[in-house]
Each structure stands twice: as structure tokens, then as C-alpha cells.
Enzyme design. Structure first.
Site, PDB file in Angstrom:
ATOM      1  N   PHE A 261       0.816  -1.221   0.000  1.00 28.18           N
ATOM      2  CA  PHE A 261       0.000   0.000   0.000  1.00 28.18           C
ATOM      3  C   PHE A 261       0.847   1.267   0.000  1.00 28.18           C
ATOM      4  O   PHE A 261       0.367   2.343  -0.349  1.00 28.18           O
ATOM      5  CB  PHE A 261      -0.967   0.007   1.197  1.00 28.18           C
ATOM      6  CG  PHE A 261      -0.378   0.509   2.482  1.00 28.18           C
ATOM      7  CD1 PHE A 261       0.246  -0.350   3.367  1.00 28.18           C
ATOM      8  CD2 PHE A 261      -0.438   1.853   2.808  1.00 28.18           C
ATOM      9  CE1 PHE A 261       0.793   0.117   4.553  1.00 28.18           C
ATOM     10  CE2 PHE A 261       0.106   2.332   3.988  1.00 28.18           C
ATOM     11  CZ  PHE A 261       0.724   1.459   4.867  1.00 28.18           C
ATOM     12  N   LYS A 262       2.124   1.159   0.368  1.00 24.47           N
ATOM     13  CA  LYS A 262       2.992   2.334   0.398  1.00 24.47           C
ATOM     14  C   LYS A 262       3.046   3.034  -0.969  1.00 24.47           C
ATOM     15  O   LYS A 262       3.271   4.234  -1.043  1.00 24.47           O
ATOM     16  CB  LYS A 262       4.418   1.949   0.799  1.00 24.47           C
ATOM     17  CG  LYS A 262       4.563   1.176   2.105  1.00 24.47           C
ATOM     18  CD  LYS A 262       4.291   2.021   3.310  1.00 24.47           C
ATOM     19  CE  LYS A 262       4.803   1.434   4.621  1.00 24.47           C
ATOM     20  NZ  LYS A 262       4.249   0.138   5.023  1.00 24.47           N
ATOM     21  N   ASP A 263       2.846   2.251  -2.044  1.00 19.00           N
ATOM     22  CA  ASP A 263       2.879   2.852  -3.382  1.00 19.00           C
ATOM     23  C   ASP A 263       1.800   3.928  -3.567  1.00 19.00           C
ATOM     24  O   ASP A 263       2.000   4.877  -4.317  1.00 19.00           O
ATOM     25  CB  ASP A 263       2.648   1.775  -4.460  1.00 19.00           C
ATOM     26  CG  ASP A 263       3.832   0.833  -4.618  1.00 19.00           C
ATOM     27  OD1 ASP A 263       4.987   1.295  -4.522  1.00 19.00           O
ATOM     28  OD2 ASP A 263       3.594  -0.373  -4.860  1.00 19.00           O
TER      29      ASP A 263
END
Ligand code: PLP
Length: 464
Positions: free
Chosen positions: A111-113
């Protein structure tokens, strides 16, 4: 919109300044001076809109005049073009009233993207306009680093240094950081754990000579722009299961408290969120805090969900600021105690407010593996260990069964193949675009857990 420090001793900044700075000079984190709100009609209008359109509407009140509407839309579209799913953050149904929000369709499968791709585009635009160059230094438990490298590699205006705990990230995570060939990418394997990496980073920000010398910028979730980008998917997912006409709850696998804090922001903005559930692995400082108010560090115990192996949960400070009615001095006192003595205790008033909005649960190693196995058996869903922690906690805490629960799936199972295969017998394959990851050459520098040595290395690489 101005941004103020949680410790009350730094000047207010614009969005652009807060984004390019990261940590405030008084050691605090930047938060918006007020929470902008969206009306129920505006939220209802998100139904049927694209992810990009909702992203624009949700984030616009926070960015002031940093970008024109046309620039900001273009930034948003570029950021999410690299995602492998048209909905960007799709949801799937696990059972009648339990949904999984898949946040892992970006270029590094976590999810960091979602935030990092956006920050990369915003930095490029803002720095290009200023004719400026910065040094980005990040600390990672695995996923932030690869996402940052993917977002910033090859950009002219930045050098990016990522510190990760040597030997404590998965092979896929490490290779995503060590195989990019761009010369502005520097992967640093630190002899220590994630909290050591994070402490090094904080100390660099507090070393003003170094900070100014290299023009240090931070993209860890202490950076407000990261949190902001994550607010968007709370809106898109809630609306797709019936908000604002009904309440929705969220369960969030939590480490540094950035992702779940974004849910809290969505709620402040008017999204009808019933409960926000903190899901931790065996490194359960946040679960313990919610139970008793006692926020005591115990040392990190490595787990099969390494991105949550954290005891210093930086973004919790942002919530503490609100729990203490935005009194910077009170926050500074607690954070000093945490740094010096490894502990603080929330006041009864603050703990009461915390419990009004949040629930929490802890998931052991054994329960994590079991949750992976059950999800595969029952609904044919292959979960990464972090997502499995969320699903386990959502399924086991007492909750109002009439309110839909959305659990955040924070990484693709192929990022953690060993744990997934051991739990359910399935070897999760990497998507085609990274199938050759294990054939690429690796490039990294080993460093000790030593501030002056790491600073010297960075100065040498950027030539100041
Ligand atoms: C970073 C990360 C988390 C924890 O998110 P926080 O914002 O630090 O709470 C959970 N799962 C995965 C896969 C992650 O990469």
C-alpha cells in the site's frame, strides 16, 4: 491551509513546505491547523467516480495553492497510471458483511505505493519549479523503501538513500531496493532493527548542520503528504459499500500508525466511520496502549509480518496531539519521556477519547498463519501475513454485525512467499512485470548503527 507542529514550537508552514521538510525542527510532526470537512452530499457524489476524481476532491482542501487544479489532476493521473488495476484500490467480499480493500496493485505490491507514487510526482513538480535539489533519506521495515525507490529513481532533483535492517526484510523486499540501476538510488543495509533505522533518521533531522548541508527531505509516514494520500481510499471504499447513507468500520494492520491515522482523518472530514480497529502482530505496543493507556516499549520481536515489527509508532504522536486538545507542550513532554525512559502513560481523559474512536486486537504468529490458511480454504483468497492479521482481528473482536467491516489488505502475498506457502501450501507468484526480480544484480552498502558514519557516507555520495 497551514500546517503546525505537534510539539508547538515550530513555525506554521504551507503544504509545500511541510511536504518538502518532513519532520518539524522541534522534533514534532506536521498536522493541518484545522480538519476540512466534506458534506454528506459531496461524499454521496463520489459514487461512480474514478479513483482519481475522488482523490482530487478529498486532497484538494489540504494542498492550498501549492498546485493549480490542472497541475494537481495531472499529478494524480500520472501517479496511479502505474497501478495494475483500473479501480486502483479495489475491494473484494470475504463474507456477508466483511470486505477486503486491496491496496497492493502498485509497482512494489504494497500500500505504500499509493502515497509514494503521488509524493514522487509532487516532489518533482515542486522542486522543478524551485530549481532545487534535495536528499531523501528514508528508514524502512521493508515496504516503504522499495516504494520510495520506485517513486524517485531516475529523477534529477533527488538522491534517495534508504536504510533497512540488514537481514530482517524479505528477499523480495530487499531485491526491490537493491536491484534498481539508477545512480541516484542508494540502499543502505543497517546493522540493527527498524527502530534503529528510524532513530538514525530522526537524529539526522535533528542534526541541523547535516540537515541543511544535504537539504534533507523525509518521505517516511512522518511526512504529512503520505498520510494525506492514504485518506482517499477510505472514502472510495466506504462509498462503495454504502456510505454516507450507512456507517462503515475499518480494520487496519498497523505498525507506524500512518495508515490508520489516515482513517481517523477521513472520519474528521465527515466520513461516517463507526469503529477504527488497530490490528497488531506480537509487537503490540498500540494494542497495550489502548487497553490501559500504558505506552511502554519492549523491544522488537521479529515476526512473519516484518512491516509491522515496530515499537516506536511515529504517527501515534499525531493522534496524541488531538487526544490532548492540540497542546504541543503536553505532547512534547510525553515524547521526551518515551525517548528518555521508553515509556509514557496516557491521561484518563486522553485514553477515554482514544477508546471512543478505536478498538484494537493482537494477532500471534500462530493465529496469523491460521488466518492465511482459513481465508484460502474458505474463500480462495491468498492473504499476505499483514493482511491476515487484519482479517483475524476483524473476525475476532466484538463488533456490531450490522455495520460493514472493511479490512485493509496492505501487501500482495508474493512479497512474503515463504510465510504464505508455509501457512496455506500455495506459492504466490510475482506478477509478470517483476518475474525476473531474482535474476537481477544487487547493489547495496552495509553500514553500522552509527549516526556519524552514515552521515559521512551520505555527504560523500551527494558531494557536500
Ligand atoms: C507499512 C506496512 C504496514 C503498517 O502500516 P503503518 O502505516 O506503518 O501502520 C502494514 N502492512 C504492510 C504490508 C506495510 O508495508
Amino acid at each position: 491551509m497551514k500546517y503546525i507542529s505537534t510539539r508547538g514550537q515550530s513555525p506554521a508552514l504551507t503544504f509545500e513546505e511541510a511536504m518538502l521538510t518532513g519532520l518539524a525542527r522541534d522534533g514534532g510532526l506536521y498536522v493541518p491547523e484545522t480538519w476540512p470537512t466534506l458534506s454528506a452530499d459531496e461524499i454521496a457524489g463520489f459514487a461512480g467516480k474514478s479513483y482519481e476524481e475522488v482523490a482530487f476532491a478529498v486532497m484538494k482542501p489540504f494542498i492550498g495553492d501549492t498546485f493549480t487544479d490542472i497541475e494537481f489532476l495531472e499529478i494524480i493521473h500520472k501517479s496511479y497510471a502505474s497501478f495494475g488495476h483500473l479501480a486502483r484500490c479495489p475491494i473484494v467480499q470475504l463474507d456477508e458483511n466483511h470486505f477486503l480493500l486491496e491496496l497492493f496493485h502498485g509497482p512494489t505490491l504494497a500500500f505504500k505505493d499509493v502515497a509514494m507514487q503521488l509524493i514522487g510526482q509532487m516532489f518533482e513538480k515542486a522542486l522543478g519549479r524551485r530549481g532545487d535539489k534535495v536528499t531523501i533519506v528514508g528508514a524502512t521495515s521493508g515496504d516503504t523503501g522499495s516504494a520510495a525507490i520506485e517513486a524517485f529513481k531516475g529523477l534529477d532533483a533527488v538522491d534517495v538513500f534508504i536504510m533497512f535492517p540488514d537481514g530482517r526484510v524479505s528477499d523480495v523486499q530487499r531485491r526491490q531496493m537493491t536491484t534498481p540501476t539508477e545512480s541516484n538510488v542508494h540502499a543502505l543495509a543497517v546493522d540493527g532493527d527498524f527502530d534503529d533505522c528510524q532513530a538514525l533518521l530522526k537524529d539526522m533531522f535533528n542534526d541541523f548542520d547535516f540537515r541543511d548541508g544535504v537539504k534533507l527531505a523525509g518521505v517516511n509516514s512522518i511526512n504529512w503528504a503520505r498520510v494525506l494520500a492514504q485518506v482517499v481510499y477510505y472514502f472510495t471504499s466506504a462509498v462503495s459499500v454504502g456510505a454516507p447513507h450507512r456507517k462503515v468500520s475499518f480494520t487496519v494492520p498497523t505498525g507506524n500508525f500512518g495508515d490508520i491515522f489516515a482513517g481517523y482523518v477521513a472520519k474528521r472530514m465527515g466520513l461516517p466511520i463507526d469503529r477504527l480497529v488497530i490490528a497488531t502482530n506480537q509487537n503490540d505496543i498500540l494494542h497495550r496502549t489502548l487497553q490501559t493507556g500504558d505506552h511502554t516499549k519492549t523491544g522488537v520481536n521479529p515476526s512473519i509480518s516484518p512491516s509491522m515489527d515496530i515499537q516506536v509508532s511515529s504517527n501515534f504522536e499525531r493522534l496524541v496531539f488531538d487526544l490532548y486538545d492540540r497542546e504541543g507542550a503536553a505532547v512534547a513532554q510525553l515524547m521526551t519521556a518515551l525517548k528518555d525512559d521508553g515509556t509514557f502513560t496516557l491521561s484518563q481523559g486522553a485514553l477515554g477519547k482514544l477508546k471512543d474512536e478505536f478498538d484494537s486486537g493482537r494477532c500471534s504468529e500462530e493465529q496469523t498463519s491460521k488466518a492465511i490458511k482459513i481465508a484460502f480454504q474458505d474463500v480462495n483468497e491468498v492473504l499476505c501475513p499483514h493482511s491476515a492479521i487484519g482479517v483475524h482481528v476483524a473476525n475476532t473482536i466484538p463488533r456490531d454485525e450490522t455495520v460493514p467491516m472493511i479490512t485493509l489488505a496492505t501487501a500482495h502475498p508474493a512479497k512474503f512467499p515463504a510465510a504464505v506457502e508455509a501457512a496455506c501450501g500455495v506459492h504466490p507468484e510475482l506478477p509478470g512485470r517483476m518475474a525476473d526480480l531474482f535474476e537481477r544484480d544487487e547493489r547495496m552498502t552495509k553500514v553500522g548503527n552509527d549516526l556519524s558514519a552514515v552521515e559521512a557516507l551520505i555527504r560523500e555520495r551527494v558531494g557536500v
